[in-house]
Design an enzyme around this catalytic site. Structure first.
Site, PDB file in Angstrom:
ATOM      1  N   ASP A  75       0.821  -1.154  -0.022  1.00 28.23           N
ATOM      2  CA  ASP A  75       0.069   0.003   0.119  1.00 28.23           C
ATOM      3  C   ASP A  75       0.877   1.272   0.144  1.00 28.23           C
ATOM      4  O   ASP A  75       1.995   1.232   0.471  1.00 28.23           O
ATOM      5  CB  ASP A  75      -0.881   0.081   1.063  1.00 28.23           C
ATOM      6  N   GLU A 137      -0.016  -1.068   5.695  1.00 29.09           N
ATOM      7  CA  GLU A 137       1.068  -0.694   6.475  1.00 29.09           C
ATOM      8  C   GLU A 137       0.940   0.959   6.955  1.00 29.09           C
ATOM      9  O   GLU A 137       1.097   1.261   8.047  1.00 29.09           O
ATOM     10  CB  GLU A 137       2.423  -1.022   5.940  1.00 29.09           C
TER      11      GLU A 137
HETATM   12 ZN   LIG Z   1       6.816   2.379   4.124  1.00 25.68          ZN
END
Ligand SMILES: [Zn+2]
Length: 386
Positions: A75, A137
């Site tokens: 992401d 994340e």
């Molecule tokens: Zn990162």
């Protein structure tokens, strides 16, 4: 068989998928899965609850424990409101740099890791290599723990994890842990002339914020831990980053909301600090409810990332020292998935191309020199595994 793509060709594909954390990442995962399958590599998915996103892991080499694990997230942060000189979803090369959202954080490393996995598979290796690609994340390292869980028992357990967050290829063996809370203090509205009959959510919320100030003062006055001394600042910090509440100067506030963030050095116990804050909030909640049953404190924990603690003679650090020739190891102040791998029993370090200063910026870039340095490291790794 499919052609072996270069790291740059893989990066072009990865960046073309706008995998902002709020959106699905399945197009990217489909592509990676098909690319690996085209080379005879089986990959495994870990789905999120509503099956809009998936993490992916794969193993090449002998079916034994002890793999080196290359870990990255798929992401990226949004580009909303940012001015870009070129399309953020197309890798554009100019002035010795590769521009595009995620080039630095961290599809550049993902591309290198995929390149290494395919190369190692074809070259034949004696020690296995794994890849672990997560999602979510950027919104608090949420995707790695379930991905790590999913790997257990499906592929042989790896030993040394390299998390390729941008570190300018410096070996990083420690980072702070972190936790965040959204706090909602519910008050009871009366005209402020009748103050004792009401509950001001703002004034009660201020007690919790003062508790935070007191912790900071206490922590900074206490002797420093040996691990924390390497960080700047060399101690745990608690912070309130936003606050809102109240409707008028003469009404006791019905609501007060604020966000608390803790950044914890590896010497300190993140969960104990979080629990102390929860206990303090529960005490205030009970006190407010005793005055007005409508009043109270509601906490929502929105992230928790364990610190990465430098390991004594850690296999991941030893491997990176050998590959990079670096004797020094640093620490960083940003959290990564390395702490989560370490908590799950892996040896873990951070080492990846690019500068964290470039991450999340408009015109995010990865320099060609850094990308090449990452490629050189991967070549050495594949050789070493052979
Ligand atoms: Zn990162």
């Amino acid at each position: 068989m499919m052609d072996e793509l270069t790291p740059r060709q893989i990066l072009d594909r990865l960046v073309s998928f706008p995998t902002v954390s709020r959106s699905p990442n399945l197009d990217l995962i489909d592509w990676v899965e098909a690319y690996l399958a085209g080379h005879g590599i089986e990959s495994h998915r870990h789905w999120n609850e509503d099956r809009t996103k998936a993490g992916l892991f794969a193993h090449v080499g002998p079916w034994v424990e002890g793999a080196v694990v290359l870990s990255g997230h798929t992401d990226v942060v949004p580009v909303d409101g940012q001015t870009w000189s070129s399309d953020p979803w197309t890798v554009t090369e100019r002035d010795g740099r590769l521009y595009g959202r995620g080039c630095c954080d961290m599809k550049g490393f993902d591309a290198l890791a995929l390149w290494a996995l395919v190369r190692a598979h074809h070259a034949g290796i004696a020690r296995p290599l794994q890849i672990a690609l997560s999602y979510d994340e950027e919104i608090g390292c949420l995707g790695a723990p379930p991905l790590i869980d999913a790997m257990q028992g499906v592929v042989p357990k790896g030993t040394a994890v390299i998390v390729g967050e941008p570190s300018r290829m410096q070996l990083i063996t420690g980072h702070k842990g972190g936790a965040g809370f959204h706090v909602h203090v519910k008050g009871y509205e009366v005209h402020s002339s009748l103050l004792p009959q009401g509950v001001s959510a703002i004034m009660e919320g201020a007690r919790l914020i003062q508790w935070i100030n007191d912790r900071n003062a206490e922590i900074q006055a206490a002797p420093r831990g040996a691990l924390g001394a390497r960080f700047d600042p060399p101690f745990t910090t608690l912070h309130v980053g936003m606050i809102e509440g109240g409707t008028a100067h003469n009404i006791t506030a019905a609501d007060c909301r604020f966000a608390v963030e803790m950044r914890v050095v590896p010497d300190d116990d993140l969960e104990a600090l979080a629990a102390a804050f929860e206990a303090e909030s529960a005490r205030l909640d009970a006190a407010l409810k005793a005055r007005r049953p409508e009043a109270g404190v509601h906490l929502q924990r929105f992230f928790g990332v364990p610190a990465l603690t430098p390991e004594a003679d850690g296999p991941a650090e030893a491997l990176l020292r050998q590959l990079t020739g670096q004797n020094a190891a640093g620490v960083v102040s940003y959290g990564t998935e390395a702490g989560q791998f370490q908590e799950a029993g892996y040896s873990a370090v951070v080492c990846g191309p690019g500068d964290i200063a470039q991450a999340h910026q408009p015109d995010e870039f990865l320099s060609l020199a850094q990308f090449q340095a990452g490629h050189d490291l991967m070549k050495k790794l594949v050789e070493q595994l052979g």
